[in-house]
Design an enzyme around this catalytic site. Structure first.
Site, PDB file in Angstrom:
ATOM      1  N   GLY A  47      34.330  32.938  47.238  1.00  0.00           N
ATOM      2  CA  GLY A  47      35.516  33.315  48.004  1.00  0.00           C
ATOM      3  C   GLY A  47      35.688  34.822  48.088  1.00  0.00           C
ATOM      4  N   CYS A  48      35.348  35.507  47.006  1.00  0.00           N
ATOM      5  CA  CYS A  48      35.488  36.968  46.965  1.00  0.00           C
ATOM      6  C   CYS A  48      34.464  37.635  47.871  1.00  0.00           C
ATOM      7  CB  CYS A  48      35.307  37.464  45.530  1.00  0.00           C
ATOM      8  SG  CYS A  48      36.444  36.711  44.350  1.00  0.00           S
ATOM      9  N   SER A  49      33.233  37.137  47.841  1.00  0.00           N
ATOM     10  CA  SER A  49      32.142  37.771  48.585  1.00  0.00           C
ATOM     11  C   SER A  49      32.085  37.371  50.055  1.00  0.00           C
ATOM     12  CB  SER A  49      30.799  37.426  47.934  1.00  0.00           C
ATOM     13  OG  SER A  49      30.677  38.071  46.696  1.00  0.00           O
TER      14      SER A  49
END
Length: 160
Positions: A47-49
């Site tokens: 989700g972050c990347s």
């Protein structure tokens, strides 16, 4: 201790950029500026990347044109070398500063941590904030601490 709220003062904590030798005292750095800061549970996580970081990178020029005085800042409880590698993978130079909180002091001072056992235990909740001259002007914390509903770049109100 309650989590930080709009109107509170940013705590004075040291974060690290690129290596343990490069300290950035976040309170000193944002003094007199409008800054967008967002935090992620971990560098290189899906989700972050794939969603969170790319939105801030893609909108960096727009944020600056709309009055944000510095690059956006990303904080994660990782070591500075991991954040530097994540920076290199996503080409964030000049758009998002990648700041490490390896000792968890900043996230603990904000009281925005959470226990994510699959990621090694204590991590940051996912959030975004606007800081103006050291005070929280806006704060968006994901309701479950990790989702992608309120802390994305298109949800934050950073314009004057």
């Amino acid at each position: 201790m309650a989590p930080v709220q709009v109107g509170d003062t940013l705590p004075s904590e040291d974060l690290f950029e690129d290596s343990p030798a490069t300290k950035v005292n976040i309170a000193e750095f944002v003094s007199g500026k409008k800054v967008v800061l967002f935090a992620v549970p971990g560098a290189f996580t899906p989700g972050c990347s794939k969603t969170h970081l790319p939105g801030y990178v893609q909108n960096a020029d727009k944020m600056k044109a709309d009055g944000v005085g510095e690059d956006a800042h990303s904080v994660s409880i990782n070591d500075p070398y991991v954040m530097a590698a994540w920076d290199a993978q996503h080409n964030t130079k000049g758009k998002v500063r990648m700041l490490a909180d390896p000792n968890r002091n900043f996230i603990k001072a904000l009281n925005l941590g959470t226990n994510l056992r699959p990621l090694g235990g204590f991590r940051s909740k996912r959030f975004s904030m606007v800081i103006y001259d050291g005070k929280f002007q806006e704060l968006n914390v994901e309701p479950d601490g990790t989702g992608l509903s309120s802390s994305l770049v298109d949800k934050i109100k950073y314009k004057n």
